[in-house]
Design a protein around this motif. Structure first.
Motif, short mmCIF file in Angstrom:
data_model
loop_
_atom_site.label_atom_id
_atom_site.label_comp_id
_atom_site.label_asym_id
_atom_site.label_seq_id
_atom_site.Cartn_x
_atom_site.Cartn_y
_atom_site.Cartn_z
N GLU A 1 35.36 33.14 35.03
CA GLU A 1 34.93 33.76 36.15
C GLU A 1 36.22 34.87 36.12
O GLU A 1 35.85 36.07 36.69
CB GLU A 1 35.31 32.93 37.26
N THR A 2 37.37 34.56 35.71
CA THR A 2 38.43 35.61 35.62
C THR A 2 37.94 36.85 34.64
O THR A 2 38.26 37.96 35.10
CB THR A 2 39.77 35.05 34.96
N GLU A 3 37.45 36.63 33.61
CA GLU A 3 37.22 37.63 32.85
C GLU A 3 36.02 38.65 33.12
O GLU A 3 35.91 39.79 33.24
CB GLU A 3 36.55 37.26 31.03
N ALA A 4 35.06 37.81 34.09
CA ALA A 4 33.66 38.70 34.44
C ALA A 4 34.49 39.44 35.66
O ALA A 4 34.11 40.69 35.79
CB ALA A 4 32.93 37.64 35.07
N ALA A 5 35.33 38.97 36.36
CA ALA A 5 36.14 39.52 37.56
C ALA A 5 36.90 40.95 37.00
O ALA A 5 36.84 42.03 37.44
CB ALA A 5 36.82 38.75 38.27
N LEU A 6 37.42 40.77 35.72
CA LEU A 6 38.24 41.74 35.12
C LEU A 6 37.32 43.03 34.70
O LEU A 6 37.62 44.16 34.88
CB LEU A 6 39.24 41.27 34.20
N ALA A 7 36.15 42.52 34.39
CA ALA A 7 35.34 43.58 33.60
C ALA A 7 34.77 44.38 34.94
O ALA A 7 34.38 45.53 34.78
CB ALA A 7 33.91 42.84 33.03
N ALA A 8 34.59 43.70 36.03
CA ALA A 8 34.15 44.31 37.25
C ALA A 8 35.17 45.06 38.01
O ALA A 8 34.69 45.97 38.74
CB ALA A 8 33.34 43.38 38.42
N HIS A 9 36.16 44.79 38.02
CA HIS A 9 37.32 45.21 38.66
C HIS A 9 38.55 45.60 37.52
O HIS A 9 39.65 44.95 37.56
CB HIS A 9 37.77 44.53 39.66
N PRO A 10 38.39 46.83 36.93
CA PRO A 10 39.49 47.02 35.79
C PRO A 10 41.13 47.20 36.47
O PRO A 10 41.96 47.06 35.61
CB PRO A 10 38.94 48.40 35.35
N GLY A 11 41.26 47.33 37.65
CA GLY A 11 42.57 47.35 38.03
C GLY A 11 43.18 46.15 38.47
O GLY A 11 44.36 46.11 38.60
N GLY A 12 42.27 44.96 38.15
CA GLY A 12 42.93 43.69 38.33
C GLY A 12 43.89 43.29 37.07
O GLY A 12 43.81 43.89 35.92
N ALA B 1 51.70 29.02 31.61
CA ALA B 1 52.10 28.28 30.46
C ALA B 1 50.84 28.76 29.52
O ALA B 1 50.54 27.76 28.63
CB ALA B 1 51.80 27.07 30.52
N GLY B 2 50.69 30.06 29.51
CA GLY B 2 49.86 30.77 28.37
C GLY B 2 48.29 30.48 28.78
O GLY B 2 47.52 30.92 27.81
N ARG B 3 48.07 29.89 29.93
CA ARG B 3 46.71 29.52 30.22
C ARG B 3 46.23 30.48 31.46
O ARG B 3 47.10 30.52 32.42
CB ARG B 3 46.65 28.18 30.65
N THR B 4 45.06 31.09 31.31
CA THR B 4 44.48 31.79 32.27
C THR B 4 44.14 31.10 33.60
O THR B 4 43.74 29.96 33.41
CB THR B 4 43.16 32.48 31.80
N ILE B 5 44.72 31.26 34.74
CA ILE B 5 44.43 30.52 35.91
C ILE B 5 43.64 31.43 36.88
O ILE B 5 43.48 30.63 38.04
CB ILE B 5 45.94 29.85 36.45
N GLY B 6 43.71 32.65 36.65
CA GLY B 6 42.87 33.40 37.82
C GLY B 6 43.25 35.06 37.72
O GLY B 6 43.69 35.37 36.56
N LEU B 7 43.30 35.40 38.64
CA LEU B 7 43.02 37.15 38.62
C LEU B 7 44.08 37.50 39.94
O LEU B 7 44.14 36.77 41.01
CB LEU B 7 41.84 37.53 39.06
N ARG B 8 44.79 38.64 39.81
CA ARG B 8 45.36 39.37 40.74
C ARG B 8 44.76 40.91 40.73
O ARG B 8 44.61 41.49 39.90
CB ARG B 8 46.80 39.70 40.49
N VAL B 9 44.07 41.24 41.95
CA VAL B 9 43.36 42.57 42.06
C VAL B 9 43.83 43.17 43.40
O VAL B 9 43.90 42.68 44.43
CB VAL B 9 41.87 42.45 41.70
N LEU C 1 38.04 46.32 46.14
CA LEU C 1 37.19 45.32 46.51
C LEU C 1 36.36 45.70 47.96
O LEU C 1 37.08 45.84 48.91
CB LEU C 1 37.79 43.95 46.71
N ASP C 2 35.20 45.79 47.76
CA ASP C 2 34.52 46.01 48.88
C ASP C 2 34.32 44.67 49.69
O ASP C 2 34.75 43.57 49.12
CB ASP C 2 33.13 46.66 48.85
N ASP C 3 33.66 44.48 50.70
CA ASP C 3 33.78 43.22 51.55
C ASP C 3 32.85 42.33 50.65
O ASP C 3 33.11 41.09 50.61
CB ASP C 3 32.97 43.34 52.75
#
Length: 169
Positions: A54-65, A71-79, A84-86
């Motif tokens: 889900e993080t990778e998909a969100a990064l593709a849709a929101h390049p500013g994220g 600990a070297g593991r993806t846990i999410g996203l900061r955007v 982001l629209d509503d």
């Protein structure tokens, strides 16, 4: 225009079982004791717990994220909230809430002490409440894969506490 932090707050608190608090000085939202969203101290970015996919998909849709890692593991996203629209914010917040245990399923009053296997078995049979369990015989309940003697005992006690019992054969 609505304050971005208020947009996040309204969306998060609109989800069942969400609690509001702080995490490292940031406004934060949790479900069942697990944080799923927070607003950075500057109020400009949202942090969301998401699966790596889900993080990778969100990064593709929101390049500013940016990817959040622990600990070297993806846990999410900061955007940035401005990206982001509503609808996009709502979708990401809901995905994050689900990833941390949030559920759209109707509420259940089954005792947690019966254990996860028994809870899954009952939910799989379409039983979410004690009143629904009372519609079974004890033999029918015991026949469900995952429901053992301990779960039957706990359910019997919970039913009695409500003035209910199993259906007679």
């Amino acid at each position: 225009m609505t304050d971005p932090g208020e947009r996040l707050r309204a969306l998060a608190l609109g989800l069942p079982e969400t609690e509001e608090g702080t995490h490292f000085g940031m406004a934060a939202y949790s479900v069942r004791g697990k944080g799923f969203a927070s607003l950075t101290k500057d109020g400009r970015r949202v942090q969301l717990h998401l699966s790596p996919e889900e993080t990778e998909a969100a990064l593709a849709a929101h390049p500013g994220g940016e990817r959040l890692e622990r600990a070297g593991r993806t846990i999410g996203l900061r955007v940035p909230l401005e990206e982001l629209d509503d609808a996009a914010l709502a979708a990401l917040v809901r995905a994050s809430w689900r990833s941390r245990g949030g559920s759209d399923d109707p509420p259940s009053d089954l005792p947690t002490g019966i254990g996860r296997p028994a809870t899954r078995a009952l939910h799989g049979a379409g039983l979410r409440t004690l009143a629904e369990v009372a519609g079974l015989t004890e033999a029918e309940l015991s026949a469900l894969h995952g429901v053992g003697p301990k779960a039957v005992r706990i359910l019997t006690e919970a039913l009695a506490g409500r003035g209910l019992g199993f259906r007679r054969p």
